[in-house]
Write a protein that holds these residues in place. Structure first.
Motif, mmCIF file in Angstrom:
data_model
loop_
_atom_site.group_PDB
_atom_site.id
_atom_site.type_symbol
_atom_site.label_atom_id
_atom_site.label_comp_id
_atom_site.label_asym_id
_atom_site.label_seq_id
_atom_site.Cartn_x
_atom_site.Cartn_y
_atom_site.Cartn_z
ATOM 1 N N GLY A 141 17.712 114.789 -90.085
ATOM 2 C CA GLY A 141 19.032 114.889 -89.496
ATOM 3 C C GLY A 141 19.772 116.130 -89.976
ATOM 4 N N LEU A 142 21.055 116.219 -89.655
ATOM 5 C CA LEU A 142 21.871 117.371 -90.016
ATOM 6 C C LEU A 142 23.219 116.893 -90.533
ATOM 7 C CD1 LEU A 142 21.631 120.481 -89.877
ATOM 8 C CD2 LEU A 142 22.915 120.387 -87.736
ATOM 9 N N ASN A 143 23.616 117.406 -91.684
ATOM 10 C CA ASN A 143 24.894 117.020 -92.264
ATOM 11 C C ASN A 143 26.025 117.848 -91.667
ATOM 12 O OD1 ASN A 143 23.874 115.086 -94.040
ATOM 13 N ND2 ASN A 143 23.291 116.649 -95.524
ATOM 14 N N SER A 144 27.034 117.193 -91.108
ATOM 15 C CA SER A 144 28.186 117.850 -90.501
ATOM 16 C C SER A 144 29.460 117.321 -91.131
ATOM 17 C CB SER A 144 28.234 117.578 -88.992
ATOM 18 O OG SER A 144 27.040 117.998 -88.381
ATOM 19 N N ALA A 145 30.407 118.258 -91.444
ATOM 20 C CA ALA A 145 31.675 117.849 -92.029
ATOM 21 C C ALA A 145 32.564 117.268 -90.944
ATOM 22 C CB ALA A 145 32.362 119.033 -92.696
ATOM 23 N N VAL A 146 33.036 116.061 -91.156
ATOM 24 C CA VAL A 146 33.941 115.406 -90.220
ATOM 25 C C VAL A 146 35.376 115.794 -90.557
ATOM 26 C CG1 VAL A 146 34.778 113.187 -89.388
ATOM 27 C CG2 VAL A 146 32.357 113.488 -89.899
#
Length: 924
Positions: free
Chosen positions: A113-118
């Motif tokens: 997966g890919l970590n994205s800042a919310v």
């Protein structure tokens, strides 16, 4: 006493990509060559340098985030949803800001997966805790603290999609709504957030529920210095579970305004017959549907020596649907000796997943109502190495299988613990080993496979912190494959067929035989190997075939017991042997209410309800046990066939759908239940459906601490060559079977099965089915391996069996009773029926070791010597009963085959019977 047998989870501008880590799975056993021995010596060195994963294969574990790789710190409270998305809080090493992140997966994908800042904030702000729900797109909740002379606190909710507000939606803030917030929170699928904070003014820790900004409902008010409050909400229903402000009760809050429903409480005094709690864990868990609550507790009980002790355990409270909850121990029976320390779960979240529990709407014979419960917790196992004092702390899961039998939800299966992650276990993505673990909102259900997903924080052996996602593996490794058409046996005669029969060969009729050989060889060891050729011989010489030449599945227990070398405890698991009977008029005659007359069977899926069957099947294959499946094939004639289910995965042609891996005795190229192939100017497929399950119980080879799912050998079995149905009444008057007049199926006896078995000939060859009725009543025990209660399972005493004619012709019933010591007594009954005719048979059995089975027909007050099958005639059938048991011990003093009463079945008995035959040469 004669033995049973006589022979032979998209990105944003700020993205951090973790390293993918999928633990490899191992095969069960192979011949040991010098190269294998060398490789075994090299394994520790290869693992130390990250060349291989030295971890268990129960779960596929993926690294989501770790300090030292894009993060300087990670919050321990992580959450996962059914899509496998993981929400967590971390400090971004690029700008040193605390942020809320989500790691997303594409539908049907299983990758890093890919970590994205919310959240995107600057300044001195600290986020605490994260929770994610199953909406599309999902919403995520977290709390944050902004430093200052007077710190500010916020509870926020975000939508995890591009274009969403980076600051989220403020649901509560200080000092208006609360004095402060904490990171202990959860969010359900309606977006309602349950969180722990200080109430304004009073400064009391309070559990609040909030769905709309500023509208807070207090659920539970704590006390200053009192026990911690750690709520969790059921994602589907919004029910909230927690240990209350007293610390002495587990409660569920339901509805609006919330109403309290007690689950468990600490008792000052204990009474016999009930679970008495002396302590309760701080973080109970609740399933998405709110029906199952899991928690840690310490109970007071009497041990085997009569002493009163306090024993920690993990418990589940199950609502069968009527609100009357029942509590079961998760660690019980043989699992008690598997775990070394359960107190590690005391202040950790207990995760729980529940699949199923809906009402069964089928009033014919019906699909079984089943619930598969998975409990995830932190504990320590005992080191299985003999004499080792070491313990193995880690995260473990245990599956519990419930069935609705006779209107009662009963725990019918408890699988061995599966390893999610374990201290000392090398993780190749980090290059370090697991050291300690935290569970906060740990469990979800994979949307495609319906298998457990687990998210957790771990501290690694180098002191770094990491977040992981794991998915349970559902592949059974090491199942031997036997093709029924193999040159070594395919052209050999099957069962008692002769060469002049239309279809006499193993390659034509040997699917059940070959699948049975695979199961036996998987679970046990045989010298020489038990291939279909040898098994065919063994079954012929030990009453292992019915008169219709179908394999008697109950007889396989005797094969393992007599010829296996592992003492595997292999036997048919009666309570989970079933056939599907859709809620519609039967296509045939009541025996197989399946759409054999479907107009276009090759293009239309059979209209079968299968969810409950999937749950039962998953209980086995996701815990290392292959299962025999009854499938339908049309080539172009429709008929039944048997394959082995050896795992569950996403369908190769469509990863958004699930299927089962199969081992097909007829088609080696068929690897999945979705596979298709050209056949006879049409397309052959099993439609990703199965029509029945034949489950077996045994200890899993090559895995320490495993156990048979049934610990007692006791059972009573009826194998019938049609055209009949049976209606059986046990000594308590409970019924099992099918009444052809009322068309009602009865299943009032615990641990019983009533299935029709039929196989067709090799594809492309027209021919009749081999059909038999197989009925079994198993031991009177539940998943703990102890008696459920008086009158459950097989009993001592008289069984009244009504044989109901469904056609015209002869029938044969082989009856076998196994006592507590594993010895089996057998009898055979023959007769002739017409449609609607009834004949009564009385069967008396005992569990006492060495006892014999008594079978009589009330219509025949006296029986002539030599009339072994009780049909009023002495002929070749009677003689065959003697010759098949030649040179074996008699089955007790009343064995009708032992005509000379010398305790052995010999040629002397055959000669005596020939003299008693009604016609010359014992002709029929």
């Amino acid at each position: 006493m004669r033995p049973y047998f006589s022979s032979g989870l998209r990105g944003s501008p700020q993205s951090i990509s973790p390293v993918s880590h999928t633990i490899k799975r191992r095969e069960r056993r192979h011949p040991v060559t010098p190269y294998v021995s060398i490789l075994r010596m090299l394994v520790p060195f290869l693992a130390a340098y990250g060349c291989i994963a030295s971890a268990a294969d129960d779960y596929d574990v993926q690294l989501v985030a770790r300090t030292g790789q894009g993060f300087t710190s990670l919050d321990q409270r992580v959450s996962i949803n059914d899509s496998g998305w993981v929400a967590f809080v971390g400090q971004d090493s690029s700008d040193r800001f605390s942020k809320l992140f989500v790691n997303s997966l594409d539908v049907g994908a299983w990758s890093s997966g890919l970590n994205s800042a919310v959240s995107i904030f600057s300044g001195d702000r600290l986020f605490e805790g994260a929770a994610i729900n199953n909406e599309s797109p999902p919403r995520i909740a977290s709390s944050d603290r902004v430093s200052g002379a007077t710190p500010s606190f916020f509870l926020r909710r975000w939508t995890a999609s591009p274009g969403g507000s980076p600051n989220g939606e403020v649901l509560a803030s200080s000092p208006t709504h609360v004095s402060s917030t904490t990171g202990f929170l959860d969010i359900d699928d309606s977006g309602s957030v349950t969180f722990l904070g200080l109430s304004p003014g009073a400064l009391q820790l309070t559990v609040f529920e909030v769905a709309s900004p500023g509208v807070l409902t207090p659920i539970q008010v704590g006390t200053t210095g009192g026990p911690v409050l750690r709520p969790q909400s059921a994602t589907n229903t919004g029910d909230v579970v927690l240990r209350d402000m007293t610390g002495n009760a587990i409660v569920v809050f339901k509805g609006s305004p919330p109403q309290t429903s007690p689950i468990a409480s600490v008792s000052a005094t204990c009474s016999a017959g009930s679970i008495c709690f002396k302590e309760l864990g701080s973080q109970p868990g609740i399933s998405a549907d709110g029906r199952v609550v899991a928690f840690y507790g310490v109970e007071e009980l009497q041990n085997g020596n009569g002493a009163i002790v306090q024993q920690p355990n993990i418990f589940v409270s199950v609502d069968p649907g009527d609100g009357n909850r029942v509590i079961h121990r998760v660690v019980a029976g043989t699992l008690v000796d598997t775990f070394a320390d359960l107190t590690l779960a005391k202040d950790q979240r207990i995760g729980v997943l529940n699949r199923g529990g809906e009402s069964n709407l089928d009033t014919v014979l019906g699909e079984p109502n089943a619930e598969l419960v998975t409990v995830v917790f932190v504990a320590a196992l005992k080191d299985p190495t003999p004499g080792s004092p070491l313990t193995l702390p880690g995260i473990y899961s245990v599956d519990l299988l419930y069935r609705d039998l006779g209107g009662t939800r009963m725990l019918l299966g408890r699988a061995e613990p599966r390893i999610v992650a374990q201290k000392g276990q090398l993780n190749s993505a980090t290059g370090t080993a697991f050291d300690s673990f935290t569970l906060a909102d740990p469990v979800a259900q994979d949307k495609v496979l319906k298998s457990p997903l687990v998210a957790f924080q771990a501290t690694m052996s180098d002191g770094q912190s990491a977040v992981f996602r794991a998915r349970k593996n559902c592949d059974v490794q090491g199942v031997p494959y036997f093709n029924q058409a193999d040159a070594l046996w395919g052209n050999q005669l099957y069962a008692f067929h002769v060469s002049t029969d239309a279809f006499p060969l193993i390659r034509q009729l040997g699917c059940t035989l070959s699948a049975s050989a695979s199961l036996l060889e998987f679970y046990d060891d045989f010298v020489p190997p038990l291939d279909p050729l040898r098994l065919n011989t063994v079954l012929k010489t030990s009453s292992g075939y019915s008169d219709s030449s179908d394999v008697r599945l109950d007889s396989l227990a005797g094969v393992a017991r007599l010829f296996g070398t592992r003492a595997s405890g292999f036997k048919r698991d009666n309570k989970n042997n079933f056939d599907y009977f859709p809620n519609q008029p039967c296509a045939k005659d009541g025996k197989n209410c399946t759409p054999l007359t479907t107009a276009s069977p090759d293009t239309a899926e059979p209209p079968l309800p299968q969810e409950a069957g999937d749950r039962i099947l998953d209980f086995y294959v996701c815990n290392g046990r292959p299962v025999m499946l009854k499938v339908m094939r049309c080539t172009p004639e429709c008929g039944f066939h048997y394959v082995l289910a050896t795992g569950k995965t996403s369908a190769p042609a469509d990863v958004t759908k699930s299927t089962y891996r199969i081992s097909d005795p007829r088609r080696a190229d068929f690897k999945f239940l979705t596979d298709t192939a050209p056949q006879n100017n049409t397309t052959r497929s099993y439609f990703n459906r199965f029509f029945g399950v034949r489950a077996f119980s045994a200890a899993i080879p090559g895995r320490a601490g495993t156990h048979p799912l049934q610990s007692s050998p006791e059972d009573l079995n009826f194998n019938v060559a049609s055209p009949v149905e049976l209606l059986i009444r046990d000594p308590l008057g409970r019924r099992l079977g099918f009444d052809t007049e009322s068309r009602i199926a009865f299943s009032e006896i615990f641990n019983s099965s009533y299935v029709h078995s039929s196989i067709g000939t090799l594809e492309g060859e027209a021919g009749s089915q081999l059909e038999s009725l197989q009925v079994g009543i198993g031991a009177p025990e539940n998943a703990d391996g102890v008696k459920v209660g008086d009158g459950d399972g097989v009993l001592d005493g008289q069984y009244s069996v009504t044989v109901i004619g469904t056609g015209t012709g002869p029938y044969t019933i082989h009856i076998a009773s196994t006592d507590k010591s594993g010895n089996t007594s057998q009898r055979v009954v023959r007769g002739t029926v017409t449609p609607g005719s009834h004949e009564l048979i009385d069967v008396v059995r005992s569990s006492t070791p060495g006892s014999s089975l008594s079978v009589t027909k009330p219509s025949m007050p006296s029986v002539k010597p030599g009339d072994i099958d009780l049909n009023g005639k002495i002929d070749t059938d009677d003689l065959n009963e003697i010759t098949r048991a030649m040179n074996t011990a008699a089955d007790g003093p009343n064995d009708p085959r032992d005509l000379d009463h010398d305790g052995r079945i010999t040629a002397s008995d055959a000669r005596k019977l020939i003299l008693l035959c009604d016609k010359p040469a014992c002709a029929k």
